[in-house]
Design a protein around this motif. Structure first.
Motif, PDB file in Angstrom:
ATOM      1  N   HIS A 126       0.878  -1.161   0.000  1.00 56.09           N
ATOM      2  CA  HIS A 126       0.000   0.000   0.000  1.00 56.09           C
ATOM      3  C   HIS A 126       0.926   1.225   0.000  1.00 56.09           C
ATOM      4  O   HIS A 126       1.905   1.232   0.739  1.00 56.09           O
ATOM      5  CB  HIS A 126      -0.811   0.131   1.288  1.00 56.09           C
ATOM      6  CG  HIS A 126      -1.783  -0.969   1.564  1.00 56.09           C
ATOM      7  ND1 HIS A 126      -2.448  -1.057   2.767  1.00 56.09           N
ATOM      8  CD2 HIS A 126      -2.223  -2.003   0.808  1.00 56.09           C
ATOM      9  CE1 HIS A 126      -3.252  -2.110   2.743  1.00 56.09           C
ATOM     10  NE2 HIS A 126      -3.131  -2.710   1.580  1.00 56.09           N
ATOM     11  N   VAL A 184       0.764   5.626   0.132  1.00 56.37           N
ATOM     12  CA  VAL A 184      -0.041   6.849   0.213  1.00 56.37           C
ATOM     13  C   VAL A 184       0.838   8.022  -0.170  1.00 56.37           C
ATOM     14  O   VAL A 184       1.959   8.155   0.338  1.00 56.37           O
ATOM     15  CB  VAL A 184      -0.583   7.087   1.645  1.00 56.37           C
ATOM     16  CG1 VAL A 184      -1.406   8.377   1.702  1.00 56.37           C
ATOM     17  CG2 VAL A 184      -1.416   5.906   2.124  1.00 56.37           C
ATOM     18  N   LEU A 195      -2.338  -6.106   7.422  1.00 55.52           N
ATOM     19  CA  LEU A 195      -2.756  -4.867   6.753  1.00 55.52           C
ATOM     20  C   LEU A 195      -3.008  -5.112   5.271  1.00 55.52           C
ATOM     21  O   LEU A 195      -3.939  -4.567   4.683  1.00 55.52           O
ATOM     22  CB  LEU A 195      -1.680  -3.784   6.920  1.00 55.52           C
ATOM     23  CG  LEU A 195      -1.489  -3.247   8.345  1.00 55.52           C
ATOM     24  CD1 LEU A 195      -0.094  -2.641   8.509  1.00 55.52           C
ATOM     25  CD2 LEU A 195      -2.542  -2.209   8.672  1.00 55.52           C
ATOM     26  N   ALA A 244      -7.197  -1.706   9.455  1.00 55.03           N
ATOM     27  CA  ALA A 244      -6.784  -0.499   8.748  1.00 55.03           C
ATOM     28  C   ALA A 244      -5.500   0.024   9.391  1.00 55.03           C
ATOM     29  O   ALA A 244      -5.189  -0.291  10.538  1.00 55.03           O
ATOM     30  CB  ALA A 244      -7.876   0.561   8.829  1.00 55.03           C
ATOM     31  N   ASN A 245      -4.770   0.800   8.633  1.00 52.63           N
ATOM     32  CA  ASN A 245      -3.504   1.336   9.137  1.00 52.63           C
ATOM     33  C   ASN A 245      -3.775   2.573   9.996  1.00 52.63           C
ATOM     34  O   ASN A 245      -3.438   3.693   9.624  1.00 52.63           O
ATOM     35  CB  ASN A 245      -2.606   1.662   7.944  1.00 52.63           C
ATOM     36  CG  ASN A 245      -1.184   2.004   8.362  1.00 52.63           C
ATOM     37  OD1 ASN A 245      -0.837   1.920   9.546  1.00 52.63           O
ATOM     38  ND2 ASN A 245      -0.371   2.405   7.401  1.00 52.63           N
ATOM     39  N   THR A 246      -4.390   2.352  11.159  1.00 52.40           N
ATOM     40  CA  THR A 246      -4.711   3.495  12.021  1.00 52.40           C
ATOM     41  C   THR A 246      -3.456   4.101  12.646  1.00 52.40           C
ATOM     42  O   THR A 246      -3.441   5.278  12.967  1.00 52.40           O
ATOM     43  CB  THR A 246      -5.683   3.098  13.150  1.00 52.40           C
ATOM     44  OG1 THR A 246      -5.239   1.878  13.717  1.00 52.40           O
ATOM     45  CG2 THR A 246      -7.077   2.904  12.619  1.00 52.40           C
ATOM     46  N   GLN A 270      -2.454   7.020  10.686  1.00 49.41           N
ATOM     47  CA  GLN A 270      -3.276   8.200  10.941  1.00 49.41           C
ATOM     48  C   GLN A 270      -2.871   8.881  12.251  1.00 49.41           C
ATOM     49  O   GLN A 270      -2.657  10.097  12.293  1.00 49.41           O
ATOM     50  CB  GLN A 270      -4.758   7.802  10.998  1.00 49.41           C
ATOM     51  CG  GLN A 270      -5.646   9.022  11.211  1.00 49.41           C
ATOM     52  CD  GLN A 270      -7.099   8.674  11.455  1.00 49.41           C
ATOM     53  OE1 GLN A 270      -7.455   7.509  11.602  1.00 49.41           O
ATOM     54  NE2 GLN A 270      -7.929   9.694  11.484  1.00 49.41           N
ATOM     55  N   SER A 299       0.608  10.471  11.851  1.00 49.12           N
ATOM     56  CA  SER A 299       0.621  11.612  10.923  1.00 49.12           C
ATOM     57  C   SER A 299       0.082  12.857  11.599  1.00 49.12           C
ATOM     58  O   SER A 299       0.630  13.947  11.449  1.00 49.12           O
ATOM     59  CB  SER A 299      -0.245  11.303   9.697  1.00 49.12           C
ATOM     60  OG  SER A 299       0.347  10.279   8.959  1.00 49.12           O
ATOM     61  N   VAL A 326       4.925  14.742   6.697  1.00 48.32           N
ATOM     62  CA  VAL A 326       4.868  13.345   6.260  1.00 48.32           C
ATOM     63  C   VAL A 326       4.538  13.332   4.768  1.00 48.32           C
ATOM     64  O   VAL A 326       3.530  13.899   4.355  1.00 48.32           O
ATOM     65  CB  VAL A 326       3.791  12.560   7.043  1.00 48.32           C
ATOM     66  CG1 VAL A 326       3.721  11.115   6.562  1.00 48.32           C
ATOM     67  CG2 VAL A 326       4.077  12.617   8.536  1.00 48.32           C
ATOM     68  N   LEU A 327       5.403  12.729   3.952  1.00 46.53           N
ATOM     69  CA  LEU A 327       5.158  12.716   2.504  1.00 46.53           C
ATOM     70  C   LEU A 327       4.765  11.347   1.961  1.00 46.53           C
ATOM     71  O   LEU A 327       4.227  11.260   0.869  1.00 46.53           O
ATOM     72  CB  LEU A 327       6.385  13.232   1.744  1.00 46.53           C
ATOM     73  CG  LEU A 327       6.715  14.714   1.922  1.00 46.53           C
ATOM     74  CD1 LEU A 327       7.879  15.114   1.024  1.00 46.53           C
ATOM     75  CD2 LEU A 327       5.512  15.592   1.621  1.00 46.53           C
ATOM     76  N   HIS A 328       5.053  10.294   2.711  1.00 45.44           N
ATOM     77  CA  HIS A 328       4.676   8.954   2.250  1.00 45.44           C
ATOM     78  C   HIS A 328       4.266   8.063   3.410  1.00 45.44           C
ATOM     79  O   HIS A 328       4.901   8.103   4.463  1.00 45.44           O
ATOM     80  CB  HIS A 328       5.852   8.241   1.548  1.00 45.44           C
ATOM     81  CG  HIS A 328       6.281   8.864   0.259  1.00 45.44           C
ATOM     82  ND1 HIS A 328       7.228   9.860   0.208  1.00 45.44           N
ATOM     83  CD2 HIS A 328       5.893   8.633  -1.012  1.00 45.44           C
ATOM     84  CE1 HIS A 328       7.403  10.217  -1.073  1.00 45.44           C
ATOM     85  NE2 HIS A 328       6.605   9.495  -1.825  1.00 45.44           N
ATOM     86  N   HIS A 329       3.256   7.255   3.182  1.00 40.12           N
ATOM     87  CA  HIS A 329       2.978   6.094   4.028  1.00 40.12           C
ATOM     88  C   HIS A 329       3.232   4.872   3.143  1.00 40.12           C
ATOM     89  O   HIS A 329       2.792   4.855   1.989  1.00 40.12           O
ATOM     90  CB  HIS A 329       1.503   5.977   4.415  1.00 40.12           C
ATOM     91  CG  HIS A 329       0.960   7.083   5.258  1.00 40.12           C
ATOM     92  ND1 HIS A 329      -0.380   7.180   5.530  1.00 40.12           N
ATOM     93  CD2 HIS A 329       1.553   8.110   5.892  1.00 40.12           C
ATOM     94  CE1 HIS A 329      -0.591   8.232   6.309  1.00 40.12           C
ATOM     95  NE2 HIS A 329       0.558   8.828   6.534  1.00 40.12           N
ATOM     96  N   THR A 330       3.886   3.881   3.678  1.00 39.53           N
ATOM     97  CA  THR A 330       4.076   2.633   2.938  1.00 39.53           C
ATOM     98  C   THR A 330       3.650   1.475   3.841  1.00 39.53           C
ATOM     99  O   THR A 330       3.883   1.524   5.044  1.00 39.53           O
ATOM    100  CB  THR A 330       5.563   2.478   2.543  1.00 39.53           C
ATOM    101  OG1 THR A 330       5.958   3.629   1.811  1.00 39.53           O
ATOM    102  CG2 THR A 330       5.785   1.241   1.703  1.00 39.53           C
ATOM    103  N   VAL A 331       3.041   0.478   3.260  1.00 40.04           N
ATOM    104  CA  VAL A 331       2.720  -0.738   4.011  1.00 40.04           C
ATOM    105  C   VAL A 331       3.340  -1.923   3.287  1.00 40.04           C
ATOM    106  O   VAL A 331       3.175  -2.064   2.069  1.00 40.04           O
ATOM    107  CB  VAL A 331       1.193  -0.966   4.097  1.00 40.04           C
ATOM    108  CG1 VAL A 331       0.877  -2.246   4.868  1.00 40.04           C
ATOM    109  CG2 VAL A 331       0.497   0.218   4.747  1.00 40.04           C
ATOM    110  N   VAL A 332       4.077  -2.734   4.017  1.00 43.84           N
ATOM    111  CA  VAL A 332       4.588  -3.988   3.459  1.00 43.84           C
ATOM    112  C   VAL A 332       4.194  -5.123   4.405  1.00 43.84           C
ATOM    113  O   VAL A 332       3.844  -4.881   5.555  1.00 43.84           O
ATOM    114  CB  VAL A 332       6.131  -3.980   3.272  1.00 43.84           C
ATOM    115  CG1 VAL A 332       6.550  -2.992   2.197  1.00 43.84           C
ATOM    116  CG2 VAL A 332       6.838  -3.694   4.586  1.00 43.84           C
ATOM    117  N   ARG A 342      14.736   9.493   0.717  1.00 40.94           N
ATOM    118  CA  ARG A 342      13.864  10.659   0.582  1.00 40.94           C
ATOM    119  C   ARG A 342      13.354  11.230   1.903  1.00 40.94           C
ATOM    120  O   ARG A 342      12.636  12.222   1.895  1.00 40.94           O
ATOM    121  CB  ARG A 342      12.688  10.328  -0.345  1.00 40.94           C
ATOM    122  CG  ARG A 342      11.802   9.200   0.111  1.00 40.94           C
ATOM    123  CD  ARG A 342      10.845   8.737  -0.991  1.00 40.94           C
ATOM    124  NE  ARG A 342       9.935   7.722  -0.487  1.00 40.94           N
ATOM    125  CZ  ARG A 342       9.101   7.012  -1.231  1.00 40.94           C
ATOM    126  NH1 ARG A 342       9.052   7.193  -2.536  1.00 40.94           N
ATOM    127  NH2 ARG A 342       8.308   6.116  -0.696  1.00 40.94           N
TER     128      ARG A 342
END
Lengths: 416, 416
Positions: free
Chosen positions: A39, A41, B12, B18-20, B23, B26, B36-42, B59
């Protein structure tokens, strides 16, 4: 097939909202046998979106974007995707008419001119019209990668996936993935993992993985096969093995919550429940009434946060409160029995304890909780010491979950 | 400074949760002036996590990971981060003792051996101990990039950020960033934006930004300066301007919630409250008792989910229920008055309505809610039509928030 989800929206990076679209889509994709590996964002920023798209096209067969299809100046998803994949945007006159009609009939006003943008879609795309909002979505294929654009508002995103994108994706996939969730209360994640280490580490299809939740945990069994039937056949012996290994700490397979299991058991037996709550302060009632149709099994309850309410409404003798203190087994029992009487329910559960942050004036530590359950079979009581330093919220939630556990065990005839 | 959030967890990607955490963090990072410019989920996969870390270190100045610190075999965050950043893991004997003690005193059982892993931390890191769970977090700096590891469960993640990570991050930013949150009920986000468009678009320091929450919204004013005093001096006139522009829809500055404001107003006046709840089913009581020290102002309440409880405990005349229906103004008034009497409180609030998913048998639509407030000044009532298609949770929450709004306005002598 591998999919990557890219959510576009500065509001996500500011923590204004959670990325629930990713959760919704991940669950639906995995049910279609599509593996989600990332995912991402990014904000309403064309450069960072372009960079995310370039990365995604190298590692995924399917890219699904959510958000950024609206008419405002910061909705840049379509433009950026077209630039990245070398496509033109063209005006779809029929879509424009649909949007105009939506404004006039559903919202009762003239369409603002900037909504024309929403009718601009990539050349040669599959259009996903949007009967529940104004922004249409779309999909196209370029160099072996499928790109799908869905709207950001979760309600619209879910609707468009179920009614438009799903059909598009079903044509692309071979095989299905099926999962079952085995829900556990009364055994911690590490003990569960210890008990199931062998299948968890050995198996590759089906697989078994543990997840911790607040005061409870679960194990998910997942299988991939050509058909749903074949996947279920792989899962059946594994789920049976887990149930046998863990025993009655498993409160259900593919169920939402303990209270849902309790509610179903009450409904099946034609029984009703009420709750007398001190330290949980309405949490048990709230959980029961979160479920639609609760009024069939839940008559109501009393939040007896002060001794006056315990004696005045529930009829707990003042002398008992005086002698034993509000946080005591005899008071818990009297609360449950009183609640059963005044609410006229078959069963009544009561909770009295110290949620914190401080011990009570009788020296009961934070986390000391008495839970009683009254029925025509008599009254039983459980004492918890659910820990200092766990915070008010966790103590209250542990108390409510233990009350539901006692109810489940009583209703199903399991050892308490 | 720029931060990137990396969440680790296959649950996730399967849409289980959900990736609370993203949130929560952030919002907190943006209040600290960190972008914050990116959220990543792996998933629980070392290669993809390593790849995400490599991308992020190019980055971002700050990388914050959530999840993957637990004791189970799939918790690989620390190992992968150490490999990526060229650090060794070492056993922290003191942390191990803390975890062992946690198990023995808080959970009353022996620590499973696989929990030893949780005491393995990178060499020369700042340890974030975890008094609300077992997995400690940590932070280190390597090549100008700060890496922070926080636990995945949202309660622990939030606690560790507020009590451990925040101090670490505050030292990295030069100057101080001070924010004030102006909380609003009864005016939508777009109207707030329209009213404050001029300062929102013009200002750069201090800044003003709007945030929508469930059924309410807020505006955050943020200033950066060399000292806290200088930042406060920048904020003071701006906050005053917002309060003057918006008027009494502002229910507080830097307060948690409407119920907190109500609770404080009750305490100040030495008044007590009780609640009779039908469709909210205990939610108002739960909100009041979420607050520590609630027993000083909240006497308790009755969850009168069925007519039998409305008449039996609250004394609502059966004839009234029969004639008017449970969802009606006269019944709401009778519930509030009855609740005030049986709970012996100065004020009592009542809620009766249709939470959904279906209309009631008298044809009241979903979202029709009556809220009454009884005091020695008489009883007042508010009717809501909070909308079809909004879902049970939103209707219930809107009903509770309106009850708190009525209480706030009554206690503070504001127009209703």
């Amino acid at each position: 097939m591998v999919a990557e989800l890219i959510a576009v929206g500065t509001e996500l990076l500011l923590g204004n909202i959670a990325n629930t679209d990713a959760q919704i889509l991940s669950e639906k994709l995995s049910a279609l046998g599509i593996t989600v590996l990332h995912h991402t964002v990014v904000g309403d920023n064309p450069e960072r979106l372009a960079e995310a798209l370039e990365t995604a096209r190298r590692r995924a067969d399917i890219i699904i974007t959510t958000g950024g299809l609206g008419p405002t100046y910061d909705d840049l998803t379509k433009q950026t995707i077209c630039r990245t994949f070398g496509r033109e945007l063209e005006l779809h006159q029929d879509i424009l008419e649909e949007i105009r009609t939506w404004f006039e009939t559903k919202l009762g006003k003239r369409m603002p001119e900037n909504n024309v943008q929403q009718a601009m879609l990539p050349v040669n795309c599959t259009v996903f019209d949007n009967p529940v909002g104004t922004a249409p979505g779309c999909a196209f294929q370029e160099g072996g990668v499928h790109v799908l654009m869905l709207p950001g508002p979760p309600f619209e995103c879910r609707y468009m996936f179920d009614n438009r994108a799903r059909q598009y994706l079903e044509k692309l996939t071979d095989g299905v993935i099926v999962s079952h969730e085995i829900k556990i209360f009364g055994m911690g994640e590490s003990s569960v993992e210890e008990a199931l280490r062998e299948p968890m580490t050995r198996l590759t299809n089906p697989t078994l993985a543990p997840y911790a939740k607040l005061n409870e945990c679960m194990v998910r069994a997942t299988a991939k096969a050509e058909t749903r039937e074949a996947a279920e056949a792989l899962l059946k012996p594994l789920v049976a093995q887990v149930l046998e290994t863990l025993g009655d700490v498993v409160y259900g397979v593919d169920v939402e919550s303990l209270e849902q299991v309790v509610s179903a058991a009450l409904l099946e037996r034609g029984l009703t429940l009420s709750a007398a709550e001190s330290c949980t302060g309405g949490l048990i009632a709230k959980c029961m009434t979160d479920l639609p149709g609760a009024s069939k099994v839940f008559r109501g309850g009393v939040v007896s946060y002060t001794n006056g309410v315990k004696s005045g409404i529930l009829g707990v003798p003042e002398a008992l409160l005086e002698e034993q203190g509000a946080v005591s087994e005899p008071v818990a029992r009297a609360m449950a029995e009183g609640c059963r009487r005044v609410c006229g329910s078959d069963l009544a559960v009561s909770v009295t304890g110290v949620a914190g942050p401080e011990s009570d004036d009788r020296g009961n530590e934070v986390g000391t909780v008495y839970i009683a359950l009254a029925s025509d079979q008599g009254t039983i009581c459980r004492k918890l010491s659910c820990g200092k330093g766990r915070g008010r919220e966790r103590v209250r939630s542990a108390a409510a979950q233990n009350a539901f556990d006692m109810l489940r065990r009583t209703l199903l005839g399991l050892p308490l």
